[in-house]
Design an enzyme around this catalytic site. Structure first.
Site, PDB file in Angstrom:
ATOM      1  CD  GLU A 278      -2.868  -1.067  -0.045  1.00  0.00           C
ATOM      2  OE1 GLU A 278      -3.153   0.022  -0.550  1.00  0.00           O
ATOM      3  OE2 GLU A 278      -3.227  -2.159  -0.527  1.00  0.00           O
ATOM      4  CG  ASP A 365       2.773  -6.980  -5.936  1.00  0.00           C
ATOM      5  OD1 ASP A 365       2.167  -6.529  -4.941  1.00  0.00           O
ATOM      6  OD2 ASP A 365       2.269  -7.803  -6.726  1.00  0.00           O
TER       7      ASP A 365
HETATM    8 ZN   LIG Z   1      -2.446  -2.522  -4.798  1.00  0.00          ZN
END
Ligand SMILES: [Zn+2]
Length: 420
Positions: A278, A365
């Site tokens: 996030e 990621d």
């Molecule tokens: Zn995401």
């Protein structure tokens, strides 16, 4: 029927047919994998869970087809039956064409058009989500949520409509620029105040309890240069067993929110990796880019409304009379018609937007992998979330390419493995 009406009708039908076709493609693809967990997913889901994920995918897909067809039928009926010009005529005769009345017409029509979809929303929540064990919403919460939504729309949406219509009379030909600027300012204000004022109307937010876990997450926030005042836990379990995490607000209003369901499902390092993902969205400026794109979208939409309202063929295509001049009553039908047609047009751009969004997910990621100094926690977290949410592990590539805002589990794992 005018040429434009035929084009609009063709676009609506083409969308419905494309959606049904993609859904069929996906259902078939999923069924061919039904009897055996694909080898790459053996460690992710066991046989029975995998079967359940397929049943969930198929149930939602079949229901989605019904909703899509229903929506298309309603849209065609509303646009081409003469219902709108009739309602507009009745409303103006009864309440006049003042700004307050015209904003009222848009508001009431918007509410009325959302009513046919309510039984479907109810069915999706209580029957489909319920059957697969996700629903925790009570009928009372469901109804109260809708009433709160209506109240917020009346308190915030109606005054905004009044202001937009006032701008037509105040500024004449350049009204759409002013209107777009006002709507954008309103949206930015909402981003700022929603976490403090609106979200607490629906959910309870409690600061994460003191302790090692909280320390761990704050340490992550510090070392990634994401100063935050609070990490809060949201009672997502009040409505659903699906899990999520997000952050919201700007500057000093910023807060990180974790669903209680997420904390229950994941280990501490896994939650940390989700949070790192996030934060990656923030650090890679995804939020700023998304907000900028949506601002551009608002200006394009208002430019389109102003342009369409001036075209002689636009109003008659839907049974309205062509009007000139900058009175609210002359522009209101264009606002309404555009709002009804926007989704039909937007549908054809959605693969592009989703492609963009998936790129952001890969970047977030990758950021999380670097921030964590390892990739295993995030991979484990993604696997567990796929299992707990019964995600479709084997969508048809064309289907996921069209609809998915997030890459599939397999794509994300591969990218994480390849990254280092
Ligand atoms: Zn995401």
């Amino acid at each position: 029927m005018s040429l434009f009406a035929i084009i609009a009708l063709a676009l609506i039908l083409a969308r419905a047919v494309t959606e049904l076709w993609l859904s069929r493609l996906n259902q078939r693809h999923v069924r061919t994998h039904r009897n055996e967990v694909p080898p790459v997913f053996r460690g992710v889901m066991d046989e029975s869970m995998y079967r359940r994920s397929i049943d969930y995918t198929l149930a939602r897909s079949r229901f989605g087809n019904i909703v899509n067809v229903f929506d298309a039928v309603v849209l065609v009926a509303v646009l081409f039956s003469g219902l709108l010009p009739w309602a507009f005529g009745k409303f103006s005769a009864r309440f006049g064409t003042s700004i307050l009345a015209m904003a009222g017409f848009l508001f009431v029509t918007g509410i009325a058009l959302s009513i046919p979809g309510l039984p479907f929303a109810w069915y999706a929540q209580f029957k489909i989500e319920g059957r697969f064990g996700f629903n925790t919403t009570s009928t009372k919460i469901w109804i109260v949520d809708r009433l709160k939504g209506l109240l917020i729309a009346a308190l915030l949406g109606y005054p905004l409509l009044v202001l937009v219509l006032k701008l037509i009379e105040w500024t004449g030909a350049s009204w759409w620029l002013w209107a777009a600027a006002v709507v954008v300012a309103f949206q930015l204000l909402m981003l700022l105040i929603a976490p403090a004022i609106i979200m607490p109307l629906f959910n309870k937010f409690t600061p994460l309890a003191e302790g090692a876990f909280r320390e761990r997450l704050f340490a992550l926030a510090r070392r990634t240069g994401f100063p935050t005042r609070s990490i809060e836990v949201m009672d997502g379990s009040k409505r659903s067993r699906h899990s999520n995490a997000f952050f919201t607000g700007f500057g000093r209003f910023r807060k990180i929110v974790l669903f209680d369901t997420l904390i229950a499902q994941l280990t501490e390092p896994e939650v940390e990796s989700v949070l790192a993902h996030e934060i990656g969205h923030y650090k890679k400026c995804h939020i700023v880019k998304m907000v900028s794109a949506s601002i551009a979208g608002v200006f394009v939409a208002f430019a389109a409304i102003a342009w369409l309202a001036r075209q002689q063929w636009f109003y008659p295509a839907f049974g309205f009379q062509h009007q000139t001049g900058f009175a609210a009553a002359n522009i209101v039908p264009a606002i309404l018609l555009f709002a009804l047609l926007a989704e039909t047009l937007g549908f054809w751009f959605s693969p592009l937007i989703h492609f963009w969004s998936r790129r952001f997910e890969f970047e977030a990621d990758a950021f999380a992998r670097v921030a964590m100094g390892e990739k295993q926690s995030l991979i484990q977290a993604l696997r567990k979330l796929s299992e707990k949410n019964l995600s479709n592990l084997t969508p048809h590539p064309l289907y996921s390419g069209f609809y998915y805002s997030h890459p599939t589990l397999l794509e994300r794992e591969r990218a994480l493995q390849a990254g280092a």
